[in-house]
Scaffold this motif. Structure first.
Motif: not given
Lengths: 64, 485
Positions: B421, B424, B206-207, B203, A50-53, B416
């Motif tokens: 994160k 998750r 994070e969206v 998640l 995912y982009y946060t990673e 996050i």
């Protein structure tokens, strides 16, 4: 030892050889070392789900 | 998702209708969907409050004055996953420091994640009157297997070629279930759906909708116009032309191919109650094609002489996995990398809408008996997978905080990055280990008959490549050529 346990031990052995010997040796090759350095330089985690990673997103979003 | 040992989908549909009705209040106290919301909600509240109370005294003043401020979550050092290693797997947990760099420690964070998830789920199991003692005994083993999967995924060669932890978590589970068989004592901690749903609600935070306009209209055109068209077309193609018997398999492949790979597959599979092996198959297909596209597409872009921003938008809109998009973009150059990663980020945000629409479509049209009338609002509410509401709710709440709260963007990003994160990731990793432990290779074989899933993926991806290229060229090369960024 039952057939099932022998099969499990065989698979574990194969994985130990791959992750313990083959991959570490591959990692020392010039191609892989250059690729790893290139990824680090660009702050890319190729396995990001995912982009946060993605570490580089912080930089991209900060520039906007 | 449904159990792999379920009877064919038609039978399970009628089972759903015939089950005794339970009030929403009763559902809130007992069902997995609601408990996924409570558990993830508690984590999100604690994670946000931890950041809120730890900001420096001059934080808000500095924000008002437009000064640059950096904050991090105090939970960060207590939550981690095994890190990257090259020669020695121990490096995944601890790397000694030297005069230039301090020691890198993840074992404490791994233990922290173990304790937090273990305690949270034990309490949830106790309140839900489930086998909490069995869970306490089995959870350490399942967590250990997830840790092994993370270590396998963390080897630098594996990591460099986009082979995500989901694949290795599945493998670890499959090795056990297909050799010695999954021990009966582990069953109380094999809670695939609970782990997935809790991870999905996390998640949701994070969206962040505020990211949507990161590239303006061109980004929306590529990521939010083409993607739904491809998703729906692929699903219809699978049903009408290929006549794929399982609608859920058809939907999961369509979503992971058109939206963003593994994360979209997880969200869609949970929304349409797909079988576990269907999710495994979709992820396997996606990861296989991603590796090929990551290498081939940049070569094609160079051969076609496309401008960097058009090429980047094409990559971002078509390659499934986020990490692979960045790799492919970087091979073209800095501009292509930035456009590709940003288009993929905008597409990532589509997960929430996709999950909601798929869940609504499933309860309204797919799960009803063929001879029954269209279900009313009450029926739709009753059958609707409630965790999706948690997913959407977290997305809306944290999007609002991110956009409107003073310093909200910094606090949400610290929350996050420093805690949610990581948790998750653990929830998804645990879920994939559980899927592997519950899957027998024989159960996967029927899905390969006739090669229909592969044909569906190839046809859908071909349409995706064509439409995205047209839209990318139109948006970045013609209509917004000057102001693409």
């Amino acid at each position: 030892m039952s057939h099932r346990r022998v099969r499990l031990m065989a698979v574990i052995l194969v994985m130990l050889v791959i992750w313990g010997v083959v991959l570490p040796r591959l990692a020392t090759t010039r191609t892989v070392r250059e690729r790893t350095q290139w990824l680090e330089h660009h702050q890319i985690d190729p396995a990001a789900m995912y982009y946060t990673e993605l570490p580089l997103m912080d930089r991209i979003l900060a520039d906007e | 998702m449904s159990n792999p040992y379920d009877a064919p989908s038609e039978a399970s549909k009628s089972d759903i209708v015939e089950q005794p009705r339970v009030s929403t209040w009763e559902q809130m106290k007992t069902t997995e969907d609601w408990w996924a919301i409570w558990c993830a909600g508690l984590i999100l509240i604690v994670a946000f409050v931890a950041v809120w109370i730890s900001v420096p005294a001059n934080f808000f003043t500095a924000i008002d004055q437009g000064e640059s401020v950096s904050i991090s979550s105090p939970l960060k050092s207590w939550l981690a996953k095994p890190g990257k290693w090259t020669q020695n797997p121990v490096d995944a947990f601890y790397v000694a420091g030297d005069k230039d760099k301090g020691a890198t420690t993840t074992y404490r964070g791994v233990l922290g994640a173990f304790v937090i998830i273990g305690v949270l789920f034990t309490v949830a199991m106790t309140i839900r009157k489930k086998n909490a003692i069995g869970f306490i005994k089995a959870f350490p083993v399942i967590f250990l297997l997830a840790t092994v999967a993370y270590v396998l995924a963390g080897q630098s060669v594996i990591k460099a070629y986009n082979l995500e932890y989901a694949l290795w978590a599945l493998l670890v589970g499959l090795v056990i279930s297909n050799t010695i068989g999954t021990p009966h004592q582990w069953r109380p901690a094999i809670m695939t759906e609970f782990f997935i749903k809790t991870g999905l609600v996390l998640l949701g935070a994070e969206v962040l909708m505020s990211r949507l306009m990161a590239l303006g209209i061109p980004g929306i055109g590529v990521a939010w116009v083409v993607t739904p068209i491809v998703l729906i077309s692929t699903f219809v193609f699978g049903q009408k032309v290929l006549k794929i018997p399982s609608k859920s398999l058809n939907m999961v492949i369509s979503a992971d191919m058109s939206v963003c790979g593994v994360s979209a597959a997880i969200a869609t599979a949970a929304s349409c109650k797909a079988k576990k092996e269907e999710l495994s198959l979709a992820i396997g297909l996606s990861l296989s094609f991603t590796v090929v596209m990551m290498i081939v597409l940049p070569l094609a872009i160079k051969a076609m002489g496309l401008p960097d921003d058009v090429g980047g938008a094409w990559l971002g809109g078509t390659i499934d996995a986020t990490g692979a998009v960045a790799v492919a973009g970087a091979t073209l150059g800095e501009e292509a990398l930035e456009v590709a990663a940003t288009v993929k980020m905008i597409q990532n945000i589509l997960i929430g809408v996709t999950a909601f629409c798929v869940a609504a479509y499933w309860v309204a049209y797919v799960e009803k008996n063929s001879d029954a009338a269209k279900p009313g609002i009450g029926e739709i509410w009753y059958r609707f997978p409630k965790f999706v509401l948690g997913f959407i709710g977290a997305s809306i709440l944290f999007s609002i905080l991110h956009a409107n709260l003073a310093g909200g963007n910094l606090m949400i990003e610290a929350m996050i990055g420093g805690s949610t994160k990581t948790l998750r990731g653990w929830f998804f990793c645990l879920a994939f280990v559980c899927i592997g432990l519950e899957t027998n290779f024989k159960q996967l074989l029927p899905y390969f008959r006739g090669g229909k899933p592969m044909i569906l993926y190839v046809c859908g991806q071909s349409l995706n490549l064509l439409l995205t290229l047209i839209m990318a060229y139109l948006m970045f090369g013609v209509l917004f050529a000057e102001s693409g960024q």
